[in-house]
Design a protein around this motif. Sequence first.
Motif, PDB file in Angstrom:
ATOM      1  N   TRP A  20      23.609 -91.255 -69.535  1.00 20.74           N
ATOM      2  CA  TRP A  20      22.492 -92.183 -69.351  1.00 20.74           C
ATOM      3  C   TRP A  20      21.430 -92.083 -70.446  1.00 20.74           C
ATOM      4  CZ3 TRP A  20      17.778 -89.698 -68.460  1.00 20.74           C
ATOM      5  CH2 TRP A  20      17.872 -88.354 -68.079  1.00 20.74           C
ATOM      6  N   MET A  21      21.275 -90.909 -71.049  1.00 22.95           N
ATOM      7  CA  MET A  21      20.254 -90.791 -72.098  1.00 22.95           C
ATOM      8  C   MET A  21      20.623 -91.578 -73.347  1.00 22.95           C
ATOM      9  SD  MET A  21      18.832 -86.882 -71.723  1.00 22.95           S
ATOM     10  CE  MET A  21      20.371 -86.098 -71.309  1.00 22.95           C
ATOM     11  N   THR A  22      21.909 -91.710 -73.622  1.00 18.74           N
ATOM     12  CA  THR A  22      22.317 -92.473 -74.805  1.00 18.74           C
ATOM     13  C   THR A  22      22.146 -93.968 -74.601  1.00 18.74           C
ATOM     14  OG1 THR A  22      24.647 -92.721 -74.153  1.00 18.74           O
ATOM     15  CG2 THR A  22      24.030 -90.691 -75.281  1.00 18.74           C
ATOM     16  N   TRP A  23      21.992 -94.409 -73.356  1.00 15.32           N
ATOM     17  CA  TRP A  23      21.800 -95.842 -73.119  1.00 15.32           C
ATOM     18  C   TRP A  23      20.432 -96.294 -73.637  1.00 15.32           C
ATOM     19  CZ3 TRP A  23      23.351 -95.672 -67.211  1.00 15.32           C
ATOM     20  CH2 TRP A  23      24.664 -95.179 -67.105  1.00 15.32           C
ATOM     21  N   ILE A  24      19.510 -95.345 -73.764  1.00 13.43           N
ATOM     22  CA  ILE A  24      18.165 -95.681 -74.246  1.00 13.43           C
ATOM     23  C   ILE A  24      18.222 -96.152 -75.696  1.00 13.43           C
ATOM     24  CG2 ILE A  24      15.850 -94.768 -74.648  1.00 13.43           C
ATOM     25  CD1 ILE A  24      16.489 -92.655 -72.476  1.00 13.43           C
ATOM     26  N   ALA A  25      18.983 -95.434 -76.509  1.00 11.96           N
ATOM     27  CA  ALA A  25      19.117 -95.771 -77.930  1.00 11.96           C
ATOM     28  C   ALA A  25      20.550 -95.479 -78.354  1.00 11.96           C
ATOM     29  CB  ALA A  25      18.126 -94.972 -78.778  1.00 11.96           C
ATOM     30  N   PRO A  26      21.484 -96.399 -78.086  1.00 11.81           N
ATOM     31  CA  PRO A  26      22.911 -96.140 -78.316  1.00 11.81           C
ATOM     32  C   PRO A  26      23.265 -95.737 -79.741  1.00 11.81           C
ATOM     33  CG  PRO A  26      22.610 -98.122 -77.012  1.00 11.81           C
ATOM     34  CD  PRO A  26      21.254 -97.729 -77.512  1.00 11.81           C
ATOM     35  N   GLN A  27      22.496 -96.201 -80.742  1.00 12.58           N
ATOM     36  CA  GLN A  27      22.839 -95.920 -82.135  1.00 12.58           C
ATOM     37  C   GLN A  27      22.106 -94.705 -82.687  1.00 12.58           C
ATOM     38  OE1 GLN A  27      25.339 -97.456 -83.474  1.00 12.58           O
ATOM     39  NE2 GLN A  27      25.513 -98.812 -81.689  1.00 12.58           N
ATOM     40  N   ASN A  28      21.334 -94.001 -81.853  1.00 13.71           N
ATOM     41  CA  ASN A  28      20.636 -92.808 -82.297  1.00 13.71           C
ATOM     42  C   ASN A  28      21.642 -91.677 -82.451  1.00 13.71           C
ATOM     43  OD1 ASN A  28      19.141 -90.234 -82.151  1.00 13.71           O
ATOM     44  ND2 ASN A  28      17.370 -91.551 -81.812  1.00 13.71           N
ATOM     45  N   VAL A  29      21.881 -91.255 -83.678  1.00 13.11           N
ATOM     46  CA  VAL A  29      22.951 -90.300 -83.964  1.00 13.11           C
ATOM     47  C   VAL A  29      22.700 -88.946 -83.296  1.00 13.11           C
ATOM     48  CG1 VAL A  29      24.134 -89.049 -85.807  1.00 13.11           C
ATOM     49  CG2 VAL A  29      23.486 -91.439 -86.138  1.00 13.11           C
ATOM     50  N   LEU A  30      21.491 -88.408 -83.459  1.00  9.35           N
ATOM     51  CA  LEU A  30      21.201 -87.095 -82.882  1.00  9.35           C
ATOM     52  C   LEU A  30      21.223 -87.129 -81.361  1.00  9.35           C
ATOM     53  CD1 LEU A  30      18.406 -85.575 -85.151  1.00  9.35           C
ATOM     54  CD2 LEU A  30      20.679 -84.645 -84.711  1.00  9.35           C
ATOM     55  N   LEU A  31      20.671 -88.171 -80.775  1.00 13.54           N
ATOM     56  CA  LEU A  31      20.660 -88.290 -79.320  1.00 13.54           C
ATOM     57  C   LEU A  31      22.081 -88.313 -78.771  1.00 13.54           C
ATOM     58  CD1 LEU A  31      18.912 -88.725 -76.754  1.00 13.54           C
ATOM     59  CD2 LEU A  31      19.214 -91.184 -77.118  1.00 13.54           C
ATOM     60  N   ALA A  32      22.946 -89.105 -79.394  1.00 18.19           N
ATOM     61  CA  ALA A  32      24.336 -89.192 -78.941  1.00 18.19           C
ATOM     62  C   ALA A  32      25.070 -87.877 -79.164  1.00 18.19           C
ATOM     63  CB  ALA A  32      25.051 -90.328 -79.668  1.00 18.19           C
ATOM     64  N   ALA A  33      24.801 -87.224 -80.293  1.00 21.63           N
ATOM     65  CA  ALA A  33      25.495 -85.981 -80.612  1.00 21.63           C
ATOM     66  C   ALA A  33      25.148 -84.863 -79.630  1.00 21.63           C
ATOM     67  CB  ALA A  33      25.166 -85.541 -82.035  1.00 21.63           C
ATOM     68  N   ILE A  34      23.899 -84.787 -79.210  1.00 18.58           N
ATOM     69  CA  ILE A  34      23.470 -83.701 -78.339  1.00 18.58           C
ATOM     70  C   ILE A  34      23.746 -84.014 -76.874  1.00 18.58           C
ATOM     71  CG2 ILE A  34      21.541 -82.239 -77.650  1.00 18.58           C
ATOM     72  CD1 ILE A  34      22.395 -81.943 -80.567  1.00 18.58           C
ATOM     73  N   THR A  35      23.444 -85.236 -76.431  1.00 18.19           N
ATOM     74  CA  THR A  35      23.509 -85.551 -74.999  1.00 18.19           C
ATOM     75  C   THR A  35      24.725 -86.367 -74.599  1.00 18.19           C
ATOM     76  OG1 THR A  35      22.273 -87.637 -75.159  1.00 18.19           O
ATOM     77  CG2 THR A  35      20.993 -85.603 -74.998  1.00 18.19           C
ATOM     78  N   GLY A  36      25.430 -86.963 -75.552  1.00 22.10           N
ATOM     79  CA  GLY A  36      26.596 -87.778 -75.221  1.00 22.10           C
ATOM     80  C   GLY A  36      27.727 -86.935 -74.658  1.00 22.10           C
ATOM     81  N   SER A  37      28.672 -87.607 -73.995  1.00 27.46           N
ATOM     82  CA  SER A  37      29.709 -86.823 -73.326  1.00 27.46           C
ATOM     83  C   SER A  37      31.087 -87.456 -73.320  1.00 27.46           C
ATOM     84  CB  SER A  37      29.286 -86.565 -71.869  1.00 27.46           C
ATOM     85  OG  SER A  37      29.058 -87.783 -71.187  1.00 27.46           O
ATOM     86  N   VAL A  38      31.278 -88.602 -73.980  1.00 21.13           N
ATOM     87  CA  VAL A  38      32.597 -89.234 -73.975  1.00 21.13           C
ATOM     88  C   VAL A  38      33.572 -88.346 -74.743  1.00 21.13           C
ATOM     89  CG1 VAL A  38      33.929 -91.253 -74.663  1.00 21.13           C
ATOM     90  CG2 VAL A  38      31.622 -91.532 -73.756  1.00 21.13           C
ATOM     91  N   ALA A  39      34.732 -88.100 -74.157  1.00 24.02           N
ATOM     92  CA  ALA A  39      35.692 -87.169 -74.742  1.00 24.02           C
ATOM     93  C   ALA A  39      36.216 -87.672 -76.081  1.00 24.02           C
ATOM     94  CB  ALA A  39      36.855 -86.955 -73.780  1.00 24.02           C
ATOM     95  N   SER A  40      36.725 -86.773 -76.878  1.00 25.87           N
ATOM     96  CA  SER A  40      37.419 -86.979 -78.150  1.00 25.87           C
ATOM     97  C   SER A  40      36.467 -87.092 -79.333  1.00 25.87           C
ATOM     98  CB  SER A  40      38.333 -88.211 -78.101  1.00 25.87           C
ATOM     99  OG  SER A  40      39.067 -88.307 -79.286  1.00 25.87           O
ATOM    100  N   THR A  41      35.549 -88.051 -79.349  1.00 27.25           N
ATOM    101  CA  THR A  41      34.644 -88.184 -80.495  1.00 27.25           C
ATOM    102  C   THR A  41      33.193 -88.288 -80.047  1.00 27.25           C
ATOM    103  OG1 THR A  41      35.005 -90.574 -80.491  1.00 27.25           O
ATOM    104  CG2 THR A  41      36.358 -89.267 -81.981  1.00 27.25           C
TER     105      THR A  41
END
Length: 854
Positions: free
Chosen positions: A350-371
């Motif tokens: 849910w945190m990545t939905w705030i700013a989907p293209q934010n690289v650091l946010l996605a890298a730290i809080t994202g969770s989709v498997a593989s990449t």
Amino acid sequence: MSDEKFDEKKHVAGSPEPVVHDNGSSIDEKHFSAEVADVGDDVNALAADVEQAMAYAEGLTQEDVDDCLNHIVKAHSQDPNFPTRAMALVRQYLFDESIKADPVAYAKLYEEVKIEAALVMINSPYAEVRAVVSATDDPTLPSFTIRAFVIGLIYVAGGAFINQFFSIRQPGITIYANVAQLLAYPVGKACERFLPDWSFTIPFTGGETLSLNPGPFNMKEHMVITIMANVGFSTPYTKYILWVQYPERFFNQKWAKNFGYQALISLSTNFIGYGLAGVTRRFLVYPAHAIWPNNLATIALNRAFHSDSNAVVSGWAVSRMRFFAYVFVGMFVYFWFPNYIFQALSYFNWMTWIAPQNVLLAAITGSVASTGGLGLNPIPTFDYNQITVQGDPIINPFYTTVNLFFGCLLTLPIIVALWVNNVWYTGYLPINSNGVFDNTGARYNVSLAVDDNTLFDHEAFKQYSPAYLAASNILLYGFFFAAYSSTISHSILYHRHEIWQGFKNILARKSFTADAKYDVHSRLMSKYKEVPEWHYMIVLVISIGIGAAGVGAYPTHTSPAVVLYGLLLALIFCVPVGIIRAVTNAEITLNVLAEFFGGLWFPGNANAMNFFKSYGYVTTAHTLSFAQDLKLAHYTHIPPKITFWCQMVATFLSTFVSLAVINFQMVSIPDVCAPNQPDRFTCPGANTFFTASVLWGTLGPSRMFGAGAIYNGLIWCFLIGFVLPFVFYFLNNRFPITRYFHLPVFFLGALIWAPNNLSNIWPAVPLSYAFNVFIKKRYLGWWSKYNYVMASAIACAIAISAIIQFFAVQYKSVDIDWVGNTVPYAGCDGGGKGCTYLTLEKGQHFGPGVGEFD
């Protein structure tokens, strides 16, 4: 531990008959005396178990008690599963001289530890085992029947067919033995009702007969079917070798279509584990400390089907079977939502939905498997299937779950530091990927580094690129190296007595006699004839022989000695890895070690590395799987010879069913394994296996980890991993609480990365605490009756729901296109390639370029 044979008359004389009761189904604890309740709290036992132990303790002498208590200290002092309070009382009685100064306190302590000694003698010392495993046996109950054997064979054939056929499809489908266990019950009951009672005389048995319908379908028959499914649903690992050899897009070795070759290597790798499982019985099956927690859920389901008792516990009068049905239906329906209808529940990033293209946010809080990202998210998923990557938190001991969690959590900042500081060029790659990349950030194209025969081409390699790993994958390899060496030293330090006892029993040709005095299940199983050692030795020798024949008689360009090299690796690790798995329910797999050493010993030869991997890593995995099934039969008191032959026949049938399916797929499915195959038979596993084959077998690990190579420093992790257990062992002597810190399991937590992440383990911690600490401590009766039934119900519901969803909608590509199914995959976290911290302009590369590396 005394080697004196257990004398039942000595220890039973003058004591009442053991009270047969239903663990977890006793009367509410408030009706028992305060004394019984207090003792139950101290030894972590139900009041009914305490009463039974008190009755038995009346016939024990002080010598009996002292011998048992010394055994407890020797066998369980480093055992994290043994009740802490009970161990403290035993140590106080044996070693605290000051307690003897107070005769009243000493007498009270003696009575309490006497009950603990009796409990160990007549039941299991573990509440987990007592909750589902009966301490009695009915030897007259038939376990091998015609109907059970036929049902087992039908399920083995069907399961092997489905698992093999859909193993090359994306998404695939896999069914497990719990599905067979669930479906076997109605079929068995139907056979009980409709089959005629016809009897058959078995030749060469002195007139022994089998009936087509020997009466009620019982729990031993049911377990025989389950054990057959356990081994039969596992398709041969050599399927990967065959898939990367035959198709034109891989090695294009058409001779691999020869059925004789396929049968030899498949039968060899499937059966060689049986020989080692027989050798390791004294280490992994007979000892009481070898719990194998996954078995407990299997037994709980079996008991739910076949138990007639249903007493009230903690105000709950629901039977185990009805409770199973409620949980099963609830999870079956619910799993449609995270798996198909509302996939954001599965990947709740849910945190990545705030700013989907934010690289650091996605890298730290994202969770989709593989990449995707690292999963640092307080509420990362509502999908139970997502949190069982490293085992079911309801089944795993709490300390196992916590060790896994901290192993993952404490390595997260290391990965971030590697990535943002561009260590080893990781900033140009996705942060959490298991892929292998070239110096442009693209997936490594192994075809550009090999010749037409898929052998290493040095000049082509120099014109292309070195291979690079993502930050999480680099850390993964380092912790793999540390985990392997720590497994050896940890086993020596913490389990040397059990290992030494096992070797002594092998030399003395003993099985149960050393432990029977303190293990009721070994005592019950000693009434059945054990499978002779030479049976397992014959299986082992034949498997080695046909494996060597398969490798040597065909143009594999590999020495038949590779079978023995792989077997040597399995011999070194199967006992240490097996003991850790039997105690903690966590398994350290040898795939990376097998690839590493296989690539070093057979440089430039992918086929040889693949064979070494099969006979090293897979042999160990099979050995542990078969040993776990032997323990399952041990707990449910199935005669060993029946278990042996049912496993053998099921594996034999499964092997040939799988090979038939593979050959059909190779010649009958158009464009099989191609990326655009219309029916999605794209062979994702075979593609990964092919990449690993060329990377580790053809390029070789020396170009990544050897002297002067980019990741050479990770080799020190072998030494670090070996040394660290000594540090914690000596800390344990000063701070007993550290016995719950398990270094190999901690390292295993660090192996979650690439492609999984923190979201796959963090939600398991509160769940495990709730059931295996809070409820277990305060509502032991409820926990004993329902905990493992619930775990089994959830697993069965997810498996069957997934199968129905696959065939009903996913196989037909019927998708629901709405925000609940698209938002998790939007942006950097779920884009399919993963965003990088640093970027390259078109035509640029990182690291050494052409002509700058060798």
